[in-house]
Design an enzyme around this catalytic site. Structure first.
Site, PDB file in Angstrom:
ATOM      1  N   SER A 152      56.403  31.868  46.887  1.00  0.00           N
ATOM      2  CA  SER A 152      55.664  32.881  46.553  1.00  0.00           C
ATOM      3  C   SER A 152      55.747  34.348  47.272  1.00  0.00           C
ATOM      4  O   SER A 152      55.824  35.328  46.799  1.00  0.00           O
ATOM      5  CB  SER A 152      54.142  32.310  46.613  1.00  0.00           C
ATOM      6  OG  SER A 152      53.689  31.476  45.724  1.00  0.00           O
ATOM      7  N   THR A 169      47.632  26.825  47.030  1.00  0.00           N
ATOM      8  CA  THR A 169      48.229  26.151  46.310  1.00  0.00           C
ATOM      9  C   THR A 169      47.793  24.478  46.703  1.00  0.00           C
ATOM     10  O   THR A 169      46.771  24.407  47.444  1.00  0.00           O
ATOM     11  CB  THR A 169      49.732  26.189  46.277  1.00  0.00           C
ATOM     12  OG1 THR A 169      50.434  25.341  45.873  1.00  0.00           O
ATOM     13  CG2 THR A 169      50.317  26.198  47.734  1.00  0.00           C
ATOM     14  N   LYS A 211      43.377  23.841  45.796  1.00  0.00           N
ATOM     15  CA  LYS A 211      42.864  24.492  44.557  1.00  0.00           C
ATOM     16  C   LYS A 211      41.238  24.192  44.209  1.00  0.00           C
ATOM     17  O   LYS A 211      40.451  25.087  43.966  1.00  0.00           O
ATOM     18  CB  LYS A 211      43.633  24.207  43.489  1.00  0.00           C
ATOM     19  CG  LYS A 211      44.887  25.029  43.674  1.00  0.00           C
ATOM     20  CD  LYS A 211      45.761  24.585  42.204  1.00  0.00           C
ATOM     21  CE  LYS A 211      47.405  25.171  42.574  1.00  0.00           C
ATOM     22  NZ  LYS A 211      48.396  25.279  41.286  1.00  0.00           N
ATOM     23  N   GLY A 221      50.067  13.356  32.508  1.00  0.00           N
ATOM     24  CA  GLY A 221      49.330  13.479  33.891  1.00  0.00           C
ATOM     25  C   GLY A 221      48.032  13.804  33.481  1.00  0.00           C
ATOM     26  O   GLY A 221      47.732  14.822  32.506  1.00  0.00           O
ATOM     27  N   GLY A 278      44.913  17.545  38.390  1.00  0.00           N
ATOM     28  CA  GLY A 278      44.509  18.855  38.484  1.00  0.00           C
ATOM     29  C   GLY A 278      45.703  19.892  37.928  1.00  0.00           C
ATOM     30  O   GLY A 278      45.140  20.932  37.175  1.00  0.00           O
ATOM     31  N   ASN A 329      48.296   9.628  30.664  1.00  0.00           N
ATOM     32  CA  ASN A 329      48.286   9.282  32.197  1.00  0.00           C
ATOM     33  C   ASN A 329      48.526   7.867  32.280  1.00  0.00           C
ATOM     34  O   ASN A 329      48.280   6.887  31.734  1.00  0.00           O
ATOM     35  CB  ASN A 329      47.325   9.640  32.596  1.00  0.00           C
ATOM     36  CG  ASN A 329      47.152   9.972  34.142  1.00  0.00           C
ATOM     37  OD1 ASN A 329      48.133  10.335  34.621  1.00  0.00           O
ATOM     38  ND2 ASN A 329      46.077   9.469  34.880  1.00  0.00           N
ATOM     39  N   TYR A 367      59.551  22.476  40.040  1.00  0.00           N
ATOM     40  CA  TYR A 367      60.784  23.392  40.160  1.00  0.00           C
ATOM     41  C   TYR A 367      61.440  22.779  41.307  1.00  0.00           C
ATOM     42  O   TYR A 367      60.928  22.341  42.297  1.00  0.00           O
ATOM     43  CB  TYR A 367      60.755  24.782  40.114  1.00  0.00           C
ATOM     44  CG  TYR A 367      59.849  25.164  41.286  1.00  0.00           C
ATOM     45  CD1 TYR A 367      58.441  25.470  41.182  1.00  0.00           C
ATOM     46  CD2 TYR A 367      60.544  25.907  42.396  1.00  0.00           C
ATOM     47  CE1 TYR A 367      57.864  25.794  42.183  1.00  0.00           C
ATOM     48  CE2 TYR A 367      59.808  26.509  43.379  1.00  0.00           C
ATOM     49  CZ  TYR A 367      58.513  26.203  43.483  1.00  0.00           C
ATOM     50  OH  TYR A 367      57.830  26.932  44.387  1.00  0.00           O
TER      51      TYR A 367
END
Ligand code: ATR
Length: 269
Positions: A17, A62, A66, A127, A130, A151, A216
């Site tokens: 970020s 993050t 959150k 999933g 969150g 899930n 990623y």
């Protein structure tokens, strides 16, 4: 002095970020600084209040904070409310505003950057934590024909599907996907952290289907490799989503929307 922003998480060393927001700031001529804050696991609220006291104007939030950011915010946007989590805090005179830009980030990356045709598609969302909840409602707004949440622990998928309260949405366990085929499979599980992929049938990607990993990495993620090995026309990772959610946060703070293409190109190099 420049306006201060930061990303807070734990761990945070590998966050991209700061790189992204620094590129946005120089592209748009905004005078700002953006740093990393290692959040303390037992006192997130104090870390945030300290940053505000030091003149901080906003934070990206993050893992694993959150939900705590959601609770801390004095006021939340509708999309944050639906996500049940906040990834962007804006510090205003009236208090702390919480928003969530993750869902719009995913939808923009897939729909605008890569031109995935959501309308009428069949989507499998893997999933029910969150990460999945954060993108569920923005995905539904794009008009898919069906969205299955699968899930490992089935009851959590059922609960998230019930929250959606939409006839297009069903929840199930990973073990009941046999015979179903999808145009887009999105991985919102944490399986990749341990180098795995969710246990889904080999043939659940339809011909011409795409895969998307919300994670990623510098190397192809395990789910990107799964997509390639199972015939995905496009097997994308979450770098574009990261840049797009950052752009939306930047817009909330600065009122200027940066151009994401050159930033994604720079990060890929
Ligand atoms: P996040 O906020 O990142 O979504 P989370 O709420 O802890 O984190 O959710 C993690 C998700 O990854 C869950 O859906 C979890 O499945 P369970 O509910 O069954 O625990 C999923 N997950 C983690 N490891 C997994 C694995 N090895 N295979 C499949 N799913 C996995």
């Amino acid at each position: 002095m420049s306006d201060r922003y930061a990303v807070i998480g734990n761990p945070i060393e590998h966050s991209r970020s700061p790189e992204i927001h620094t590129l946005f700031a120089s592209q748009t001529g905004q005078d700002m600084e953006y740093e990393r804050i290692p959040g303390s696991l037992d006192d997130f609220a104090s870390d945030v209040r300290r940053f505000i006291a030091e003149g901080g104007r906003g934070l990206n939030v993050t893992v694993p904070f959150k939900e705590q950011a959601f609770t801390l915010a004095d006021e939340r946007t509708e999309r944050a409310q639906r996500a049940g989590a906040v990834n962007t805090l804006v510090f205003e005179d009236q208090g702390i505003r919480g928003d969530n830009t993750d869902g719009v980030g995913l939808v923009r990356d897939l729909g605008c950057n890569h031109r995935f045709a959501f309308a009428g598609s069949r989507i499998l969302l893997l999933g029910a934590g969150g990460a999945s909840r954060g993108v569920l409602f923005p995905l539904l707004e794009e008009g898919p024909a069906a969205l299955v949440i699968a899930n490992r622990t089935a009851h959590k998928a059922h609960a998230l599907a019930a929250l959606a309260d939409d006839p297009r949405v069903n929840g199930c366990g990973l073990d009941t996907l046999a015979g179903q085929h999808f145009d887009l499979i999105i991985n919102g599980t944490a399986a990749g952290l341990a180098g795995g992929v969710p246990a889904i049938p080999d043939d659940c990607l339809a011909g011409g289907g795409w895969t998307y990993d919300m994670m990623y990495g510098r190397k192809p993620t395990t789910f990107v490799r799964w997509g390639r090995a199972h015939g995905a026309v496009r097997a994308l990772d979450g770098l574009g989503m990261l840049v797009e959610q950052a752009a939306e946060s930047f817009f909330l703070w600065r009122g200027v929307m940066p151009d994401t293409d050159p930033v994604i190109d720079t990060l890929l190099r």
